[in-house]
Every structure is written in C-alpha cells, then in structure tokens.
Scaffold this active site. Structure first.
Site, short mmCIF file in Angstrom:
data_model
loop_
_atom_site.label_atom_id
_atom_site.label_comp_id
_atom_site.label_asym_id
_atom_site.label_seq_id
_atom_site.Cartn_x
_atom_site.Cartn_y
_atom_site.Cartn_z
N HIS A 1 0.75 -1.40 -0.10
CA HIS A 1 -0.12 0.01 -0.04
C HIS A 1 0.87 1.43 0.03
CE1 HIS A 1 -3.58 -2.50 0.95
NE2 HIS A 1 -4.27 -1.50 0.79
N LYS B 1 -0.77 5.10 4.25
CA LYS B 1 -1.81 4.36 5.02
C LYS B 1 -1.54 4.13 6.46
CE LYS B 1 -4.17 -0.19 4.55
NZ LYS B 1 -5.48 0.39 4.74
N1 LIG Z 1 -12.82 0.04 1.71
C1 LIG Z 1 -12.14 0.50 0.56
O1 LIG Z 1 -12.28 0.02 -0.46
C2 LIG Z 1 -10.94 1.32 0.57
C3 LIG Z 1 -10.02 1.82 -0.14
C4 LIG Z 1 -8.99 2.95 0.16
C5 LIG Z 1 -9.03 3.25 1.29
N2 LIG Z 1 -9.68 2.86 2.23
C6 LIG Z 1 -9.84 3.35 3.94
O2 LIG Z 1 -10.35 4.40 4.10
C7 LIG Z 1 -9.80 5.15 5.04
C8 LIG Z 1 -9.46 6.48 4.33
O3 LIG Z 1 -8.28 6.45 3.73
P1 LIG Z 1 -7.63 7.77 2.90
O4 LIG Z 1 -6.60 7.24 2.22
O5 LIG Z 1 -8.84 8.65 2.14
O6 LIG Z 1 -7.40 8.68 3.96
P2 LIG Z 1 -6.84 10.21 4.23
O7 LIG Z 1 -6.13 10.38 5.48
O8 LIG Z 1 -6.39 10.75 3.04
O9 LIG Z 1 -8.45 10.73 4.69
C9 LIG Z 1 -9.07 10.61 5.65
C10 LIG Z 1 -9.79 11.86 6.17
O10 LIG Z 1 -10.82 12.02 7.28
C11 LIG Z 1 -10.76 13.09 7.93
N3 LIG Z 1 -11.21 12.76 9.18
C12 LIG Z 1 -10.66 12.37 10.43
N4 LIG Z 1 -11.49 12.50 11.33
C13 LIG Z 1 -12.84 12.60 10.85
C14 LIG Z 1 -14.17 12.51 11.48
N5 LIG Z 1 -14.41 12.11 12.76
N6 LIG Z 1 -15.13 12.87 10.69
C15 LIG Z 1 -14.95 13.18 9.16
N7 LIG Z 1 -13.55 13.17 8.68
C16 LIG Z 1 -12.52 12.92 9.61
C17 LIG Z 1 -9.31 13.43 7.90
O11 LIG Z 1 -9.16 15.07 8.22
C18 LIG Z 1 -8.76 13.09 6.37
O12 LIG Z 1 -9.13 14.12 5.62
C19 LIG Z 1 -8.61 4.25 5.65
O13 LIG Z 1 -9.07 3.59 6.64
C20 LIG Z 1 -8.27 3.29 4.29
O14 LIG Z 1 -7.67 2.05 4.75
C21 LIG Z 1 -10.69 1.97 2.37
#
Ligand SMILES: NC(=O)c1ccc[n+]([C@@H]2O[C@H](COP(=O)([O-])OP(=O)(O)OC[C@H]3O[C@@H](n4cnc5c(N)ncnc54)[C@H](O)[C@@H]3O)[C@@H](O)[C@H]2O)c1
Length: 266
Positions: free
Chosen positions: A155, A159
């Site tokens: 990844h 992450k």
């Molecule tokens: N299920 C899937 O297919 C899939 C795919 C990609 C990523 N993910 C997961 O999705 C999550 C996010 O990934 P990312 O790369 O976008 O992360 P990222 O860090 O780029 O974005 C996360 C965002 O959430 C915000 N945040 C923090 N606390 C919050 C709250 N209480 N309410 C609302 N927003 C809040 C942060 O400020 C940040 O902007 C991770 O857990 C990742 O593992 C899942």
C-alpha cells in the site's frame, strides 16, 4: 424519483474527495454535505471539488446531519474516528456505507447491535473494488485445496493501518473455508525480527508500505509440485467507486449490518 441524499465523512481525504466527486456526478444521487474536521467551515466545492459550491464542510457528523438531512453517510475516515461517526449517524437513522479499515476490536459487534436497535442498515467493506472482492472469493475457494498460503499486500506510504483490512479479511475468509489451519513451518534460525510476517490460521500475512502503489495484494497458495497465485492490482482509486455507488444504491434493501460487497456482487 427522488435522488438519494448522500453525506461524505472524511471528505477532505484521498478517498472522500473522489467519493464526493463521484456522488456529485451520479444522476440518481445528491451530494448534500461533507464532514471533515481538518476542513471545517471551508467551501466544500472550493476545497474538495475544485470549484465553489456554496456548501460548507462540517466539522462533525451530528451538525452535518442536522443541517443537510442525508439518507446515507459514506465514511472513509480513520480507525479512531469511524465509530464516533457511525454512532452519530445510526442514532439518527442515517444508513451507512463504510470503507474505513483498521476498526477496533469489538467495533463490528457494536455496530451490528446499533443497526438492529435502530432498524438502520450499514454496509462495511474493507475493499470496494470488484477485482479485490473476486480475489477474496477465489482465495477462499482455493484455500480448501492447498496446505500452504502467504498473503503479501503493498500500500501507499500514507496508509495508517497494517495489515490492510483486505489482507485480514482475505486471510479470515480463507481460514473460515477450511477445517484445519494451513501448515506454517517455522525456520530454526531467524536472522531478522518479523521476517516471517504475521499469521491468521497458519496463513502468513505480510505488509509493505511505499510510494508508487495504491493498494496491491498477492495470495500465493502452495501444495505438492505447484503454486497458485491470485493477484490484484489497483492502478487508481477509481476502482473503488463502482462498489461505493452499488452500496449507496442498495444499502436500504439490506437488513442490519452487512460485511463486504460479496452479497451485492452476484
Ligand atoms: N474499503 C475500501 O475499498 C478502501 C479503499 C481505500 C481506502 N480505504 C480506507 O479508507 C480510509 C481513508 O483513507 P484515505 O486514504 O482517504 O485517508 P486520508 O487520511 O487521506 O483521509 C481521511 C480523512 O478523514 C478525515 N477525518 C478524520 N477524522 C474525521 C471525522 N471524525 N469525521 C470526518 N472526517 C474525519 C481526515 O481529516 C482526512 O481528511 C482508511 O481507513 C483506508 O484504509 C478503504
């Protein structure tokens, strides 16, 4: 017909931005708001979508729900934020589509209970890509025919959790498909700490973090005289969007908590 009103939690993040753009472009969905404490008060369009929208990013889920009355909340946030968001949404009977991984121990049990109590459905999927869902399905099928298996996931460097939710879910599904653990030989001498990776039911799980990849996984199964490799590569985060849209469109047909997209991908 009315469009489905969608709120995006984590709207300033890598996934949240793309989800917001995708929802806005879907003719049957309406992006009604976004939550992200790191962007609270900013114009949703300007900060996230590249053009002014007149819509403000909320700092927390409950004020967003009060302001924009969503029917579905999509959450791509962080392991320490997701449950607070989901408790807030489900208490207000907002259905949830959750992509956040690394949920704490016991979180899914609590979520299942909340969904039942509030008669509000939620779909939690560690991976919304069609290819990854099929990889998990094929790996579980193959797991009954081999005695050795190793999962390696790669990844992007940003992450937060390891191993990936997908790697864990794959290992758990493979393990559940079998009566006995996989064989996991341990060498007598290990010259490097952690070199054998983690283990789920005898299945080795290895995580690597680096720039240049989004989310890749390889499952290698071994038996007498042969190996089988099932590999999934993500070339862009777009791969998650069809699955997210599918979940948003069908979450109301579900009852309680649904794990994974498998049920929707018939
Ligand atoms: N299920 C899937 O297919 C899939 C795919 C990609 C990523 N993910 C997961 O999705 C999550 C996010 O990934 P990312 O790369 O976008 O992360 P990222 O860090 O780029 O974005 C996360 C965002 O959430 C915000 N945040 C923090 N606390 C919050 C709250 N209480 N309410 C609302 N927003 C809040 C942060 O400020 C940040 O902007 C991770 O857990 C990742 O593992 C899942």
């Amino acid at each position: 017909v009315d469009r489905i009103r969608v709120l995006v939690a984590g709207v300033g993040g890598r996934m949240g931005r793309l989800v917001a753009e995708t929802v806005r472009a879907a003719p049957d969905l309406l992006l009604v708001g976004g939550v992200d404490p790191a962007y609270a008060g900013a114009d949703l369009g300007e900060k996230v979508l590249g053009q002014r929208s007149g819509m403000r990013v909320d700092g927390d889920v409950s004020s967003a729900i009060t302001r924009c009355s969503p029917q579905v909340m999509v959450d791509f946030t962080a392991p320490d934020a997701v449950m607070g968001n989901l408790r807030g949404a489900i208490a207000r009977k907002v259905a949830c589509v959750v992509g956040t991984t690394g949920l704490e121990e016991g979180a899914l049990e609590e979520l299942a209970r909340l969904c039942t109590e509030q008669a509000t459905p939620a779909i939690v999927a560690p991976n919304f890509s069609v290819g990854a869902c099929l990889m998990m399905r094929f790996a579980a099928e193959a797991a009954t025919r081999f005695e050795y298996a190793q999962i390696t996931e790669f990844h992007h460097a940003g992450k937060k959790d390891a191993p990936s939710g997908t790697a864990l879910a794959t290992a758990e599904r493979m393990s559940a498909a079998r009566a006995a653990d996989m064989q996991a030989p341990q060498p007598e001498r290990l010259a490097l700490e952690g070199v054998m990776g983690g283990q789920v039911g005898g299945i080795g799980v290895h995580a690597a973090r680096m720039d240049g990849v989004v989310a890749d996984q390889r499952v290698v199964l071994g038996g007498p005289g042969e190996t089988l490799t099932i590999e999934h590569r993500t070339t862009s985060r777009e791969c998650f969007m069809p699955g997210v849209l599918l979940a948003v469109r069908h979450v109301f047909e579900q009852e309680g908590l649904v794990l994974g997209l498998g049920k929707l991908l018939v």
